[in-house]
Scaffold this active site. Structure first.
Site, PDB file in Angstrom:
ATOM      1  N   PRO A 243     -27.078  15.087 -27.283  1.00  0.00           N
ATOM      2  CA  PRO A 243     -27.479  13.581 -27.169  1.00  0.00           C
ATOM      3  C   PRO A 243     -28.661  13.098 -27.710  1.00  0.00           C
ATOM      4  CG  PRO A 243     -27.806  14.790 -25.107  1.00  0.00           C
ATOM      5  CD  PRO A 243     -27.245  15.774 -25.910  1.00  0.00           C
ATOM      6  N   ASP A 419     -33.207  16.063 -29.142  1.00  0.00           N
ATOM      7  CA  ASP A 419     -32.071  16.393 -28.375  1.00  0.00           C
ATOM      8  C   ASP A 419     -32.461  16.193 -26.828  1.00  0.00           C
ATOM      9  OD1 ASP A 419     -29.965  17.532 -26.829  1.00  0.00           O
ATOM     10  OD2 ASP A 419     -29.724  19.205 -28.029  1.00  0.00           O
ATOM     11  N   HIS A 420     -31.775  15.252 -26.317  1.00  0.00           N
ATOM     12  CA  HIS A 420     -32.392  14.822 -24.737  1.00  0.00           C
ATOM     13  C   HIS A 420     -31.905  15.784 -23.908  1.00  0.00           C
ATOM     14  CE1 HIS A 420     -34.229  12.222 -22.102  1.00  0.00           C
ATOM     15  NE2 HIS A 420     -33.745  11.184 -22.604  1.00  0.00           N
ATOM     16  N   ARG A 421     -31.229  16.825 -24.200  1.00  0.00           N
ATOM     17  CA  ARG A 421     -30.911  18.096 -23.193  1.00  0.00           C
ATOM     18  C   ARG A 421     -32.256  19.048 -23.225  1.00  0.00           C
ATOM     19  NH1 ARG A 421     -26.001  20.893 -26.190  1.00  0.00           N
ATOM     20  NH2 ARG A 421     -27.525  20.581 -27.887  1.00  0.00           N
ATOM     21  N   VAL A 423     -35.398  17.902 -24.856  1.00  0.00           N
ATOM     22  CA  VAL A 423     -36.744  17.059 -24.780  1.00  0.00           C
ATOM     23  C   VAL A 423     -36.666  15.903 -24.018  1.00  0.00           C
ATOM     24  CG1 VAL A 423     -38.282  16.171 -26.326  1.00  0.00           C
ATOM     25  CG2 VAL A 423     -36.982  18.050 -27.280  1.00  0.00           C
TER      26      VAL A 423
END
Length: 448
Positions: A243, A419-421, A423
């Site tokens: 994401p 990567d929002h998973r 960071v």
């Protein structure tokens, strides 16, 4: 006595399954030495020159330039004992001969051995040991199999079909393949031998077909392969797996550009090319130590986040063959001068198309510089196996408020995709702010 070996296409980097033959460096009848370059291939990662692990005389080239070959498939035959003599013996097509040959690692391409296996024909008795066949001597003046006729046309056919055509005296260049993509089959060759083959296309048609251009539609079609194919697969995987979040920051880098001019006059940096990318690389390494999340990676299989105490910095580079991302190993341990030298060497090699597959593996974070094209900013896609990518825009003279007054300053736009998973917004923002602060005033590095 003569001893004939087939040279298979080796895996030049972990995970490769195929490569395209670009150009042969040898022809039948040529004498070669151990580790001499014999062929240039394009893998999914880069163009690579392959050395042969034996000395001897090349007797046959099994594939044409432009063909895609699977790893492990034989691409040439060599006589490693050309001084010996043996009675000619009939041979079965290479792809149908029951045999297993172990290839020693190619120089400079890792330690993994390549084993080629070919399925035995039905009803064929297993051989106790490979039997060396003695093909007819090749005259030195014989044309290379890899040579292209006028118009650029190269007939597409598998090695067993080529051997059948050779045995029957059929010229593949005179045939039109009936299989998908114009590939010539056994039936095509047999039909030609019986005098009932389809006529070859005209030279003008060949030229259009070879270029992929259709005069009727005024469109050109190019096969998706090599670096383009690998890049597409990686970008799709990343875009639909991680994401993405992209943040932007506009900064005044006038102090950085002034410092750059001072370094140009410095004796220590004499002859060293220092660019905005050099400062950005150093800033990324320093900022990553304060925000290690951007230098980590999501391991889906293990359900773990892997934090890396080193920075293998990827630098996106545009090349004639497409986008490549070579790495500066342990960039975080380098001084500004060392980084400048490493970046110059890396980009020069990349633009020449000489980046090795190994040089593009194992990155931890990447920088892409769209500013060299005059573009202000972008929303870059993260490289698979990483969690962040920084984009540098063009540095432009821009009105800027300084101490309450409008002045013309050197202004740069940064963007960071992460990567929002791995960071969160806070960590991504802190990292981007740190990079911005270091570029806006390089003296801030003293405080890190």
């Amino acid at each position: 006595m003569p001893e004939y070996k087939q040279f298979p296409l080796a895996d030049t980097a972990e995970g490769l399954t195929e490569a395209d033959i670009i150009a042969w460096q040898v022809k039948p009848g040529d004498t070669v030495t151990v580790n001499q370059i014999v062929v240039e291939v394009e893998t999914a990662k880069a163009a690579v020159e392959l050395p042969i692990p034996w000395a001897g005389v090349i007797t046959e080239l099994l594939v044409e330039p432009g063909q895609t070959v699977e790893v492990g498939a034989p691409i040439l035959t060599i006589d490693v004992d050309p001084g010996g003599k043996a009675a000619p013996a009939p041979t079965a097509p290479a792809a149908e001969e029951p045999a297993e040959e172990e290839m020693k690692p190619l120089v400079g391409y890792g330690s993994k051995a390549v084993v080629t296996q070919r399925r035995a024909r039905k009803g064929a008795a297993p051989a106790a040991a490979p039997v060396a066949a003695a093909p007819a001597p090749v005259a030195p003046a014989a044309p290379a199999v890899a040579s292209k006729p006028k118009g650029g046309y190269v007939p597409l056919a598998k090695p067993p079909v080529r051997k059948l055509a050779k045995d029957l005296g059929v010229d593949l260049h005179a045939l039109t393949g009936t299989a998908d993509g114009g590939v010539i089959t056994r039936d095509d060759v047999q039909a030609a031998a019986n005098g009932s083959a389809a006529p070859a296309v005209s030279s003008s048609t060949v030229s259009d077909s070879d270029s992929g251009y259709d005069p009727a539609t005024r469109e050109r079609r190019v096969p998706i392969k090599g670096v383009r194919k690998a890049t597409a697969a990686a970008m799709v995987q990343s875009a639909y797996t991680a994401p993405h979040v992209t943040e932007f920051l506009t900064i005044d880098v006038t102090p950085m550009m002034e410092f750059r001019e001072k370094l140009k006059k410095s004796r220590e940096f004499a002859g060293v090319k220092v660019t905005p990318l050099t400062f950005a690389a150093k800033a990324v390494c320093l900022a990553a130590k304060r925000t290690p999340d951007v230098n980590a990676v999501w391991d889906e299989a293990a359900q773990e986040i892997v934090y890396k105490d080193y920075v293998h910095l990827g630098i996106a580079a545009a090349t004639p063959r497409g986008l490549v991302v070579p790495k500066v190993r342990d960039a975080d341990s380098m001084s500004l001068k060392e980084l400048a030298i490493a970046l110059t060497e890396l980009t020069d090699v990349a633009r020449e198309g000489k980046t090795t597959p190994a040089a593009m593996l194992g990155g931890t974070i990447t920088i892409t510089n769209v500013g060299v094209f005059g573009v202000d900013t972008g929303t870059p896609i993260i490289n698979p196996g990483e969690s962040a990518i920084l984009c540098l825009g063009a540095i432009k003279d821009t009105p800027w408020v300084v101490d309450g007054e409008i002045k013309v300053r050197k202004v740069l736009q940064l963007s960071l995709s992460f990567d929002h998973r791995v960071v969160d917004g806070q960590q991504g923002s802190e990292f981007l702010a740190d990079v911005g602060a270091l570029l806006a005033d390089p003296a801030v590095a003293i405080t890190y």
